[in-house]
Motif scaffolding. Structure first.
Motif, mmCIF file in Angstrom:
data_model
loop_
_atom_site.group_PDB
_atom_site.id
_atom_site.type_symbol
_atom_site.label_atom_id
_atom_site.label_comp_id
_atom_site.label_asym_id
_atom_site.label_seq_id
_atom_site.Cartn_x
_atom_site.Cartn_y
_atom_site.Cartn_z
ATOM 1 N N SER A 237 1.016 -1.163 0.167
ATOM 2 C CA SER A 237 0.177 -0.045 0.012
ATOM 3 C C SER A 237 0.787 1.279 -0.068
ATOM 4 O O SER A 237 2.181 1.067 0.108
ATOM 5 N N THR A 238 0.192 2.197 -0.298
ATOM 6 C CA THR A 238 1.110 3.822 -0.002
ATOM 7 C C THR A 238 0.306 4.371 1.424
ATOM 8 O O THR A 238 -1.003 4.377 1.313
ATOM 9 N N GLY A 276 0.319 -1.253 -4.682
ATOM 10 C CA GLY A 276 1.241 -2.236 -4.957
ATOM 11 C C GLY A 276 0.568 -3.181 -6.204
ATOM 12 O O GLY A 276 1.146 -3.455 -7.107
ATOM 13 N N ALA A 277 -0.740 -3.601 -5.832
ATOM 14 C CA ALA A 277 -1.411 -4.434 -6.908
ATOM 15 C C ALA A 277 -1.710 -3.726 -8.270
ATOM 16 O O ALA A 277 -1.468 -4.105 -9.508
ATOM 17 N N LEU A 278 -1.989 -2.307 -8.209
ATOM 18 C CA LEU A 278 -1.951 -1.654 -9.065
ATOM 19 C C LEU A 278 -0.582 -1.486 -10.141
ATOM 20 O O LEU A 278 -0.649 -1.297 -11.200
ATOM 21 N N ILE A 279 0.437 -1.110 -9.523
ATOM 22 C CA ILE A 279 1.615 -1.033 -10.086
ATOM 23 C C ILE A 279 1.917 -2.398 -10.884
ATOM 24 O O ILE A 279 2.452 -2.373 -11.953
ATOM 25 N N ASP A 280 1.699 -3.599 -10.219
ATOM 26 C CA ASP A 280 2.032 -4.873 -10.770
ATOM 27 C C ASP A 280 0.994 -4.998 -12.053
ATOM 28 O O ASP A 280 1.479 -5.492 -13.021
ATOM 29 N N HIS A 281 -0.288 -4.329 -11.873
ATOM 30 C CA HIS A 281 -1.085 -4.511 -12.872
ATOM 31 C C HIS A 281 -0.741 -3.872 -14.129
ATOM 32 O O HIS A 281 -0.723 -3.961 -15.270
ATOM 33 N N LEU A 282 -0.171 -2.397 -14.016
ATOM 34 C CA LEU A 282 0.217 -1.722 -15.065
ATOM 35 C C LEU A 282 1.594 -2.325 -15.672
ATOM 36 O O LEU A 282 1.679 -2.185 -16.913
#
Length: 306
Positions: A237-238, A276-282
Motif C-alpha cells: 500500500s502507500t 502495489g497491486a496497481l503497479i503490478d497490473h500496469l
C-alpha cells in the motif's frame, strides 16, 4: 557476527493483522476453509471480508468514528472482529486474546508474560480513545452499539495496559524467546508499532521527542519541522503520514491519531491500499511486458488478480 551481548534492545513493527489465541496462548484457527488448522490464526490486514460489517458500523455514526475520517475501513480490527463473531462464532468464543500483530510479537517475546498494547496499534486500528488527551480508552458504548455483548471484548482480551511506541516492556526478552532469537534473556524490549508508522519515523529522520519536547511547537516547527513534512511509505500500500501539534479532523482521512508515530503529536494518514497491486497490473498489462520479461531471462509470468 555481532555477539548477543552487543544488542542493546529490540522492538517489533508489523502489519496491522489480527491474531487470535486461546487462554493457553495457543493459536485459534480463523480460516473458514481450514477450520481444524490452528496455524491459520491470523486475519491479514488487507482482508476485506468484513465490508458488510464495516458498512453497518458506519451507518451508526458513533463518535468513535471521528478519528477515522468518519468512515471505518474493513481493514481495521472492529469490523474484522464482528465478522469473526458472526461467521465463525466458535473461533470467536474460543479466543481469549485478540492482538494486533506487532503487539502479539512483543507478548511472545516476553514468553507470554507481559501483555502491553501499543498506543499506535490501538488508536489507529481499534478505535481506542487515548486517555492522555481526554479520551475514554475502550469505549463500551461503541463496542456494544456495533454489535458485541456486554461481556464480549473486555480489556483483558484487547488490552488492559496501553503504552506509547518505544516504551520499555518490563523484564525484557523472556528466556525462551531469547533462545529462539539468539539473544540474551532480559535484553531490553520496547513497545512496537505498525510497520508503516515505523517507516514514517525512519523516513522523517526525527529523533524520538522527549515528553517535554513532544508538546512544544518549537520541536515541530524549528528542530525537525514535522508539521511541514510528509512521509510517503510505499509497498503493498502507500501511506501518506503527516504529524501536527493539534488534532486535525478531515473527512475521509484517517486520524487524528494521538501518539501513533511521535509521542505527544497527532497523526493523519491517507493513501491507497491497492497501490502495489496497481503497479503490478500496469507493468504486467503493458504491451512490452512479455518481451522484456523474456529478454531479462525470467520468462513470461501470469498476473493473478484476486
Amino acid at each position: 557476527v555481532a555477539p548477543p551481548s552487543s544488542v542493546g534492545g529490540r522492538a517489533f513493527d508489523a502489519t496491522c493483522s489480527l491474531v487470535c489465541v486461546d487462554s493457553t496462548g495457543a493459536p485459534v484457527g480463523v480460516d473458514p476453509d481450514a477450520r481444524d488448522d490452528p496455524s491459520r490464526n491470523i486475519i491479514v490486514w488487507l482482508d476485506h471480508r468484513a465490508e458488510e460489517q464495516a458498512a453497518r458500523i458506519n451507518a451508526l455514526g458513533h463518535e468513535r468514528l471521528k478519528t477515522v475520517g468518519g468512515t471505518i475501513s474493513p481493514e481495521m480490527q472492529m469490523p474484522k472482529l464482528l465478522w469473526l463473531r458472526e461467521e465463525l462464532p466458535d473461533a470467536f468464543a474460543a479466543t481469549d486474546k485478540f492482538f494486533d500483530l506487532s503487539d502479539y510479537l512483543s507478548w511472545r517475546a516476553t514468553d507470554r508474560a507481559v501483555d502491553i498494547r501499543s498506543l499506535c496499534t490501538v488508536v489507529c486500528k481499534w478505535n481506542y480513545d487515548a486517555p492522555d488527551v481526554g479520551g475514554v480508552g475502550w469505549d463500551r458504548s461503541y463496542i456494544e452499539q456495533i454489535g458485541f455483548g456486554a461481556d464480549e471484548l473486555p480489556p483483558s482480551s484487547i488490552g488492559v495496559t496501553v503504552s506509547p511506541p518505544g516504551a520499555a516492556i518490563p523484564g525484557g526478552l523472556g528466556a525462551v524467546a531469547a533462545a529462539e532469537l539468539g539473544l540474551e534473556p532480559g535484553t531490553p524490549l520496547a513497545v512496537g508499532m505498525i510497520d508503516a508508522h515505523a517507516g514514517g519515523i525512519g523516513s522523517l529522520g526525527a529523533d524520538p521527542p522527549s515528553a517535554a519536547a513532544a508538546v512544544s511547537p518549537a520541536f515541530l516547527s524549528t528542530e525537525h519541522k514535522l508539521e511541514s513534512r510528509l512521509a510517503l511509505i510505499a509497498g503493498t500500500s502507500t501511506c501518506h503520514m503527516a504529524s501536527s501539534i493539534a488534532p486535525c479532523f478531515v473527512p475521509g482521512v484517517w486520524g487524528p491519531y494521538y501518539s501513533a508515530m511521535f509521542e505527544g503529536t497527532f497523526l493523519n494518514e491517507g493513501g491507497q491500499s491497492a497501490a502495489g497491486a496497481l503497479i503490478d497490473h500496469l507493468i504486467d498489462s503493458h504491451a512490452a511486458h512479455v518481451e522484456l520479461e523474456v529478454e531479462a531471462g525470467g520468462g513470461p509470468r501470469t498476473l493473478a488478480l484476486n
